[in-house]
Design a protein around this motif. Structure first.
Motif, PDB file in Angstrom:
ATOM      1  N   ALA A 161       0.831  -1.285   0.164  1.00 23.60           N
ATOM      2  CA  ALA A 161       0.003   0.051  -0.089  1.00 23.60           C
ATOM      3  C   ALA A 161       1.050   1.436   0.067  1.00 23.60           C
ATOM      4  O   ALA A 161       1.781   1.155   0.576  1.00 23.60           O
ATOM      5  CB  ALA A 161      -1.041  -0.047   1.213  1.00 23.60           C
ATOM      6  N   LYS A 162       0.385   2.021  -0.541  1.00 24.78           N
ATOM      7  CA  LYS A 162       0.945   3.569  -0.643  1.00 24.78           C
ATOM      8  C   LYS A 162       0.457   4.604   0.415  1.00 24.78           C
ATOM      9  O   LYS A 162      -0.667   4.148   0.904  1.00 24.78           O
ATOM     10  CB  LYS A 162       0.652   4.463  -2.021  1.00 24.78           C
ATOM     11  N   PRO A 163       1.134   5.523   0.740  1.00 19.50           N
ATOM     12  CA  PRO A 163       1.065   6.514   1.791  1.00 19.50           C
ATOM     13  C   PRO A 163      -0.414   7.039   1.567  1.00 19.50           C
ATOM     14  O   PRO A 163      -0.785   7.081   0.268  1.00 19.50           O
ATOM     15  CB  PRO A 163       2.082   7.465   1.870  1.00 19.50           C
ATOM     16  N   PHE A 164      -1.163   7.529   2.439  1.00 20.65           N
ATOM     17  CA  PHE A 164      -2.556   8.053   2.293  1.00 20.65           C
ATOM     18  C   PHE A 164      -2.595   9.493   2.944  1.00 20.65           C
ATOM     19  O   PHE A 164      -1.811   9.405   4.052  1.00 20.65           O
ATOM     20  CB  PHE A 164      -3.522   7.060   2.776  1.00 20.65           C
ATOM     21  N   ASP A 165      -3.242  10.263   2.258  1.00 24.64           N
ATOM     22  CA  ASP A 165      -3.096  11.814   2.864  1.00 24.64           C
ATOM     23  C   ASP A 165      -4.231  11.894   3.745  1.00 24.64           C
ATOM     24  O   ASP A 165      -5.435  12.110   3.184  1.00 24.64           O
ATOM     25  CB  ASP A 165      -3.111  12.818   1.749  1.00 24.64           C
ATOM     26  N   CYS A 166      -3.954  11.723   5.198  1.00 25.23           N
ATOM     27  CA  CYS A 166      -5.124  11.849   6.153  1.00 25.23           C
ATOM     28  C   CYS A 166      -5.524  13.287   6.366  1.00 25.23           C
ATOM     29  O   CYS A 166      -6.531  13.351   7.423  1.00 25.23           O
ATOM     30  CB  CYS A 166      -4.850  10.926   7.142  1.00 25.23           C
ATOM     31  N   SER A 167      -4.940  14.505   5.847  1.00 27.44           N
ATOM     32  CA  SER A 167      -5.152  15.758   6.227  1.00 27.44           C
ATOM     33  C   SER A 167      -6.469  16.095   5.586  1.00 27.44           C
ATOM     34  O   SER A 167      -7.004  17.194   5.892  1.00 27.44           O
ATOM     35  CB  SER A 167      -3.998  16.674   5.886  1.00 27.44           C
ATOM     36  N   ARG A 168      -6.960  15.675   4.546  1.00 21.87           N
ATOM     37  CA  ARG A 168      -8.306  15.965   4.014  1.00 21.87           C
ATOM     38  C   ARG A 168      -9.220  14.644   3.863  1.00 21.87           C
ATOM     39  O   ARG A 168      -8.793  13.562   3.810  1.00 21.87           O
ATOM     40  CB  ARG A 168      -7.857  16.457   2.556  1.00 21.87           C
ATOM     41  N   THR A 169     -10.573  15.118   3.562  1.00 24.23           N
ATOM     42  CA  THR A 169     -11.443  14.205   3.498  1.00 24.23           C
ATOM     43  C   THR A 169     -11.953  14.083   1.882  1.00 24.23           C
ATOM     44  O   THR A 169     -12.287  15.136   1.389  1.00 24.23           O
ATOM     45  CB  THR A 169     -12.551  14.594   4.603  1.00 24.23           C
ATOM     46  N   SER A 170     -11.909  12.894   1.598  1.00 24.45           N
ATOM     47  CA  SER A 170     -12.366  12.886  -0.031  1.00 24.45           C
ATOM     48  C   SER A 170     -13.502  11.625  -0.071  1.00 24.45           C
ATOM     49  O   SER A 170     -13.375  10.789   0.603  1.00 24.45           O
ATOM     50  CB  SER A 170     -11.253  12.823  -0.924  1.00 24.45           C
ATOM     51  N   LEU A 171     -14.140  11.921  -1.068  1.00 22.77           N
ATOM     52  CA  LEU A 171     -15.235  11.060  -1.477  1.00 22.77           C
ATOM     53  C   LEU A 171     -14.571   9.841  -2.065  1.00 22.77           C
ATOM     54  O   LEU A 171     -13.485  10.144  -2.910  1.00 22.77           O
ATOM     55  CB  LEU A 171     -16.234  11.820  -2.094  1.00 22.77           C
ATOM     56  N   ARG A 172     -15.228   8.594  -2.033  1.00 24.39           N
ATOM     57  CA  ARG A 172     -14.487   7.517  -2.896  1.00 24.39           C
ATOM     58  C   ARG A 172     -15.625   7.124  -3.840  1.00 24.39           C
ATOM     59  O   ARG A 172     -16.544   6.475  -3.521  1.00 24.39           O
ATOM     60  CB  ARG A 172     -14.135   6.394  -1.982  1.00 24.39           C
ATOM     61  N   HIS A 173     -15.326   7.083  -5.350  1.00 23.65           N
ATOM     62  CA  HIS A 173     -16.334   6.739  -6.156  1.00 23.65           C
ATOM     63  C   HIS A 173     -16.530   5.248  -5.994  1.00 23.65           C
ATOM     64  O   HIS A 173     -15.362   4.619  -5.905  1.00 23.65           O
ATOM     65  CB  HIS A 173     -15.840   6.977  -7.636  1.00 23.65           C
ATOM     66  N   PRO A 174     -17.749   4.327  -5.980  1.00 24.40           N
ATOM     67  CA  PRO A 174     -17.596   3.033  -6.165  1.00 24.40           C
ATOM     68  C   PRO A 174     -16.541   2.409  -7.035  1.00 24.40           C
ATOM     69  O   PRO A 174     -16.358   1.176  -6.768  1.00 24.40           O
ATOM     70  CB  PRO A 174     -19.229   2.596  -6.528  1.00 24.40           C
ATOM     71  N   LYS A 175     -16.537   3.057  -8.134  1.00 26.49           N
ATOM     72  CA  LYS A 175     -15.521   2.443  -9.229  1.00 26.49           C
ATOM     73  C   LYS A 175     -14.108   2.011  -8.545  1.00 26.49           C
ATOM     74  O   LYS A 175     -13.316   1.264  -8.917  1.00 26.49           O
ATOM     75  CB  LYS A 175     -15.462   3.194 -10.520  1.00 26.49           C
ATOM     76  N   GLU A 176     -13.828   3.025  -7.580  1.00 32.05           N
ATOM     77  CA  GLU A 176     -12.471   2.885  -6.815  1.00 32.05           C
ATOM     78  C   GLU A 176     -12.648   1.628  -6.006  1.00 32.05           C
ATOM     79  O   GLU A 176     -11.284   1.085  -6.056  1.00 32.05           O
ATOM     80  CB  GLU A 176     -12.285   4.034  -6.092  1.00 32.05           C
ATOM     81  N   THR A 177     -13.470   1.286  -5.289  1.00 32.25           N
ATOM     82  CA  THR A 177     -13.375  -0.168  -4.612  1.00 32.25           C
ATOM     83  C   THR A 177     -13.658  -1.281  -5.634  1.00 32.25           C
ATOM     84  O   THR A 177     -13.333  -2.317  -5.299  1.00 32.25           O
ATOM     85  CB  THR A 177     -14.428   0.100  -3.455  1.00 32.25           C
ATOM     86  N   LYS A 178     -14.580  -1.199  -6.408  1.00 32.14           N
ATOM     87  CA  LYS A 178     -14.918  -2.180  -7.476  1.00 32.14           C
ATOM     88  C   LYS A 178     -13.656  -2.380  -8.509  1.00 32.14           C
ATOM     89  O   LYS A 178     -13.553  -3.496  -8.779  1.00 32.14           O
ATOM     90  CB  LYS A 178     -16.286  -2.005  -8.108  1.00 32.14           C
ATOM     91  N   GLY A 179     -13.134  -1.360  -8.888  1.00 31.45           N
ATOM     92  CA  GLY A 179     -11.860  -1.356 -10.045  1.00 31.45           C
ATOM     93  C   GLY A 179     -12.859  -0.849 -11.360  1.00 31.45           C
ATOM     94  O   GLY A 179     -13.991  -1.208 -11.439  1.00 31.45           O
ATOM     95  N   GLN A 180     -12.040   0.110 -11.952  1.00 29.29           N
ATOM     96  CA  GLN A 180     -12.663   0.508 -13.100  1.00 29.29           C
ATOM     97  C   GLN A 180     -13.042  -0.045 -14.181  1.00 29.29           C
ATOM     98  O   GLN A 180     -14.053   0.273 -14.702  1.00 29.29           O
ATOM     99  CB  GLN A 180     -11.357   1.585 -13.629  1.00 29.29           C
ATOM    100  N   ASP A 181     -12.707  -1.714 -14.301  1.00 29.05           N
ATOM    101  CA  ASP A 181     -13.018  -2.399 -15.350  1.00 29.05           C
ATOM    102  C   ASP A 181     -14.111  -3.144 -15.042  1.00 29.05           C
ATOM    103  O   ASP A 181     -14.557  -4.118 -15.793  1.00 29.05           O
ATOM    104  CB  ASP A 181     -11.959  -3.381 -16.037  1.00 29.05           C
ATOM    105  N   TYR A 182     -14.726  -2.884 -13.989  1.00 32.59           N
ATOM    106  CA  TYR A 182     -15.681  -3.741 -13.444  1.00 32.59           C
ATOM    107  C   TYR A 182     -17.122  -3.830 -13.969  1.00 32.59           C
ATOM    108  O   TYR A 182     -17.644  -2.810 -13.932  1.00 32.59           O
ATOM    109  CB  TYR A 182     -16.032  -3.780 -11.839  1.00 32.59           C
ATOM    110  N   ASP A 183     -17.475  -4.846 -14.674  1.00 31.95           N
ATOM    111  CA  ASP A 183     -18.651  -4.793 -15.427  1.00 31.95           C
ATOM    112  C   ASP A 183     -19.591  -5.879 -15.214  1.00 31.95           C
ATOM    113  O   ASP A 183     -20.412  -6.192 -16.349  1.00 31.95           O
ATOM    114  CB  ASP A 183     -18.538  -4.358 -17.100  1.00 31.95           C
ATOM    115  N   VAL A 184     -19.480  -6.767 -14.060  1.00 30.14           N
ATOM    116  CA  VAL A 184     -20.132  -7.901 -13.915  1.00 30.14           C
ATOM    117  C   VAL A 184     -21.706  -7.662 -13.938  1.00 30.14           C
ATOM    118  O   VAL A 184     -22.394  -6.543 -13.524  1.00 30.14           O
ATOM    119  CB  VAL A 184     -19.758  -8.445 -12.476  1.00 30.14           C
ATOM    120  N   THR A 185     -22.499  -8.662 -14.392  1.00 27.05           N
ATOM    121  CA  THR A 185     -23.895  -8.608 -14.250  1.00 27.05           C
ATOM    122  C   THR A 185     -24.366  -9.949 -13.483  1.00 27.05           C
ATOM    123  O   THR A 185     -23.971 -11.198 -14.023  1.00 27.05           O
ATOM    124  CB  THR A 185     -24.732  -8.750 -15.742  1.00 27.05           C
TER     125      THR A 185
END
Ligand SMILES: C[S@@+](CC[C@H](N)C(=O)[O-])C[C@H]1O[C@@H](n2cnc3c(N)ncnc32)[C@H](O)[C@@H]1O
Length: 385
Positions: free
Chosen positions: A347-371
């Motif tokens: 894992a790379k360092p994470f910048d905890c000094s700010r709060t950011s939203l996380r798009h669902p694609k980031e947790t699923k993966g950009q190519d995720y297209d399961v049905t």
């Protein structure tokens, strides 16, 4: 400018109240009666607590009780943590320690194991073992300026080589109506000491008297009110802020007596029990995790200044993700693991000094297209789904 020495006044009053019950110092507390059966009457009668932090303890924990008095909270805690746990009571008053130590073997015999000990120390200096220092000073008494300075050095050496309570060694620090007795100049150090001795992930559960307004100087200068757990009380908001300043997180009021214990010149003094956790310090790593604040508030701000709106999906570092999964936060969040696990070592360092939203694609993966088909595991073979 204080007209008396708070520590001497406190010591004298509690030395006397260890020998004979002082009714004025007793604040009725409904302790769990099943735990009182094993405790001798002398201990219970000299109860000068204002709350019950012991009810938040768990089996197997190592506990320190600050200002243990005749030992009631320690003896209750001994039964809750059981033979695998351990309880250490700290007090600076010899007469209190004498009663507590004399009763410890009686309690041990009644409960069937001995897991409590009492140590002499000042709770704002949990590294200094006052009995060790006493013994050394008996051999080399302070007689002049240079022996005074040598004693100071000796105390420092003892703190390092034989600490009364070692760093990171305690699961829970409890206390019952004592922090208010510590003089203002040492209060900050007191909270830092509580933090120092706790393990990472450990917690403080402190019952104490807190005021609804700041206590004015004239009341602070009254030795009777000071030693009676009144005028050294912190205002409620300062009490909670003191934990925050020492580096704690997840600070909350577990209990606050609605009725004041006393009211003096219009200022109300209430018994409160506060819980605070140690362990938010450390490095932040990106493992593509996300959390959703469940509500009911529209938004929340945590102790690292992450502001989160209800229902939205936020990026958090691995450390925060795991903190939120534990008490006191876990019931407030939904947790979203990434579909592809990223090992911590990569894992790379994470910048905890700010709060950011996380798009669902980031947790699923950009190519995720399961049905997939709708899951019907909720039905027992019926036709509802
Ligand atoms: C109000 S009594 C509470 C005793 C006990 N916690 C109970 O629930 O009965 C305060 C106790 O704290 C001790 N004490 C006060 N200030 C202290 C300090 N700075 N360091 C260590 N002990 C202290 C006193 O000797 C006394 O035993």
């Amino acid at each position: 400018m204080r007209t008396f020495n708070p520590e001497s006044v406190v010591k004298n009053r509690y030395a006397a109240s260890a020998k004979a019950t002082e009714a004025k110092l007793c604040c009725p507390v409904p302790y769990e009666s099943e735990y009182l059966k094993a405790i001798p009457a002398e201990v219970i009668e000299r109860d000068y607590g204002c709350g019950d932090p012991s009810r938040y303890l768990r089996e197997g924990e190592t506990v320190v009780d600050l200002g243990s008095g005749t030992g009631k909270i320690c003896f209750i805690a001994a039964q809750i943590v059981g033979p695998k746990g351990k309880v250490i009571g700290i007090d600076m008053t010899d007469e209190m320690l004498e009663v507590a130590r004399r009763n410890a073997p009686i309690v041990a015999e009644r409960i069937g194991y001995a897991n409590v000990e009492f140590r002499k120390g000042r709770i704002q200096d949990l590294a200094l073992d006052l009995e060790r220092l006493d013994a050394k000073l008996k051999r080399s008494p302070i007689t002049d300026a240079s022996s005074f300075l040598a004693a100071d050095e000796l105390a420092e050496e003892l703190r390092v080589k034989h600490p009364l309570i070692a760093n990171d060694s305690i699961d829970v620090v409890v206390s019952n109506c004592v922090l208010n007795l510590v003089e203002p100049k040492s209060k900050r150090q007191l909270f830092e000491e509580i933090f120092r001795v706790l393990t990472k992930g450990g917690r403080a559960v402190i019952s104490d008297i807190a005021s609804d307004e700041e206590v004015p100087e004239n009341l602070q200068n009254d030795p009777e009110l000071w030693s009676g757990c009144i005028s050294g009380a912190l205002a409620e908001e300062n009490f909670l802020a003191a934990f925050e300043d020492a580096g704690f997180y997840g600070i909350q009021i577990l209990k606050r007596d609605e009725k004041p214990w006393r009211t003096v010149q219009g200022i109300e003094f209430h018994s409160v029990t506060v819980e605070a956790f140690k362990g938010k310090q450390g490095e932040c790593f990106e493992r593509n995790q996300a959390v959703i604040y469940r509500g009911p508030f529209k938004e929340v701000l945590d102790d690292d200044n992450h502001r989160m709106e209800r229902g939205r999906r936020y990026a958090v570092c691995d450390k925060t993700y795991n903190l939120y999964k534990k008490a006191p936060y876990r019931e407030f969040f939904e947790f979203v693991d990434p579909i592809v696990d990223l090992p911590l070592a990569e894992a790379k360092p994470f910048d905890c000094s700010r709060t950011s939203l996380r798009h669902p694609k980031e947790t699923k993966g950009q190519d995720y297209d399961v049905t997939t088909e709708a899951k019907n595991t909720c039905c027992d073979g019926g036709s509802c789904c």
